[in-house]
Enzyme design. Sequence first.
Site, PDB file in Angstrom:
ATOM      1  N   LYS A 184       0.844  -1.209   0.000  1.00 43.26           N
ATOM      2  CA  LYS A 184       0.000   0.000   0.000  1.00 43.26           C
ATOM      3  C   LYS A 184       0.875   1.253   0.000  1.00 43.26           C
ATOM      4  O   LYS A 184       0.625   2.199  -0.743  1.00 43.26           O
ATOM      5  CB  LYS A 184      -0.950  -0.022   1.213  1.00 43.26           C
ATOM      6  CG  LYS A 184      -2.077  -1.043   1.042  1.00 43.26           C
ATOM      7  CD  LYS A 184      -2.941  -1.253   2.281  1.00 43.26           C
ATOM      8  CE  LYS A 184      -3.905  -2.419   2.024  1.00 43.26           C
ATOM      9  NZ  LYS A 184      -4.788  -2.750   3.145  1.00 43.26           N
ATOM     10  N   GLN A 190      -4.804  -1.422   9.383  1.00 43.04           N
ATOM     11  CA  GLN A 190      -4.767  -2.755   8.780  1.00 43.04           C
ATOM     12  C   GLN A 190      -5.435  -3.775   9.711  1.00 43.04           C
ATOM     13  O   GLN A 190      -5.150  -3.832  10.901  1.00 43.04           O
ATOM     14  CB  GLN A 190      -3.307  -3.153   8.486  1.00 43.04           C
ATOM     15  CG  GLN A 190      -3.150  -4.440   7.712  1.00 43.04           C
ATOM     16  CD  GLN A 190      -3.720  -4.393   6.288  1.00 43.04           C
ATOM     17  OE1 GLN A 190      -3.784  -3.341   5.663  1.00 43.04           O
ATOM     18  NE2 GLN A 190      -4.150  -5.537   5.786  1.00 43.04           N
ATOM     19  N   ASP A 213     -11.147   2.918   3.579  1.00 42.43           N
ATOM     20  CA  ASP A 213     -11.577   1.526   3.431  1.00 42.43           C
ATOM     21  C   ASP A 213     -13.088   1.416   3.181  1.00 42.43           C
ATOM     22  O   ASP A 213     -13.575   0.369   2.764  1.00 42.43           O
ATOM     23  CB  ASP A 213     -11.272   0.741   4.715  1.00 42.43           C
ATOM     24  CG  ASP A 213      -9.920   0.048   4.681  1.00 42.43           C
ATOM     25  OD1 ASP A 213      -9.553  -0.476   3.618  1.00 42.43           O
ATOM     26  OD2 ASP A 213      -9.251   0.022   5.731  1.00 42.43           O
TER      27      ASP A 213
HETATM   28  N1  GUN Z   1      -7.212  -6.687   5.882  1.00 37.45           N
HETATM   29  C1  GUN Z   1      -7.561  -7.445   4.817  1.00 37.45           C
HETATM   30  N2  GUN Z   1      -8.137  -6.676   3.870  1.00 37.45           N
HETATM   31  C2  GUN Z   1      -8.161  -5.419   4.356  1.00 37.45           C
HETATM   32  C3  GUN Z   1      -8.620  -4.185   3.822  1.00 37.45           C
HETATM   33  O1  GUN Z   1      -9.168  -4.084   2.708  1.00 37.45           O
HETATM   34  N3  GUN Z   1      -8.448  -3.090   4.632  1.00 37.45           N
HETATM   35  C4  GUN Z   1      -7.872  -3.173   5.864  1.00 37.45           C
HETATM   36  N4  GUN Z   1      -7.770  -2.039   6.579  1.00 37.45           N
HETATM   37  N5  GUN Z   1      -7.435  -4.311   6.387  1.00 37.45           N
HETATM   38  C5  GUN Z   1      -7.579  -5.424   5.619  1.00 37.45           C
END
Ligand code: GUN
Length: 295
Positions: free
Chosen positions: A53, A97, A120
């Site tokens: 990311k 996350q 998100d």
């Molecule tokens: N963990 C797995 N997928 C995601 C996601 O799309 N966003 C976040 N913040 N954590 C995750």
Amino acid sequence: MSEIIDGKLVSAKIRSEIKQKTEVLRKEKSVRLRLATILVGENPASKIYIKNKINSCIEVGIESEHIDLPGATTENELLLIIDRLNNDPDTDGILVQLPLPLHISPDKVIEKISPSKDVDGFHPYNQGILLTSKDYESLIASKIPVPCTPFGCMKLLEYYNIDPSGKRAVIIGRSNIVGKPLALLLLLRNATVTICHSKTKDAASVIKEGDIVVCATGKKGILAGDMIKDGAVVLDVGINRGEDGKIYGDADFESTSRKASFITPVPGGVGPMTITMLLYNTLMLGLKRRSLGNV
Ligand code: GUN
């Protein structure tokens, strides 16, 4: 044989559009968008996702502020950090996350993030707008962040001119991150949607009806070619590591690709789209919060 839905190609196209916009913002308005990412603990998969990311932000000209916290961080400490970022005028998006260590409530954390910085699309306010939207166009026009993986799936369908209207869509998996929001998005595009899950009776007969079949279970090879109808569109959200160390989807690619009309490979299908839509949401929310016009 099916046509491959190339997530890398669609991602590259959208990322180059995002990069152009961040360049214009920087040169003409002296604005640098910023995404804050928070990782609590040492989950190895989460570390890789966060690294990807951060690198993707840099690639499209979005600044990244990463906060790495020890696994023993308290819920209150995390909430205070989110508070600081909510009030920081230079922060456009906040991503915590998941999964979090068990002593921290993900619901409390998600609710703490300002809906205006919720890249998100997990905040109940934003999810509520998704739930109550009348159609897909008005949802997009409302500039509400849509959860990244399902949003990426919708973009892939759009790019390959696959119109869900009137089709039977079967989603295997009912998570808040993928299954449930994707069901709402496909419904907004007028599909007839069914979600299958671990308690579904005779899932095989439901899956066989799907014109569009999405697997989002995290179980390698759960979908095989003889389970889908001829010409079905298969979107594979799974990312599973096999015993050989390679990455596999939830679908058995060899057999499903012989029967499907379109299929996303793993890797290189839905995966790249998740981060792309995160970048898209960061740009969209940054422009909205700073009153700088359209994406
Ligand atoms: N963990 C797995 N997928 C995601 C996601 O799309 N966003 C976040 N913040 N954590 C995750």
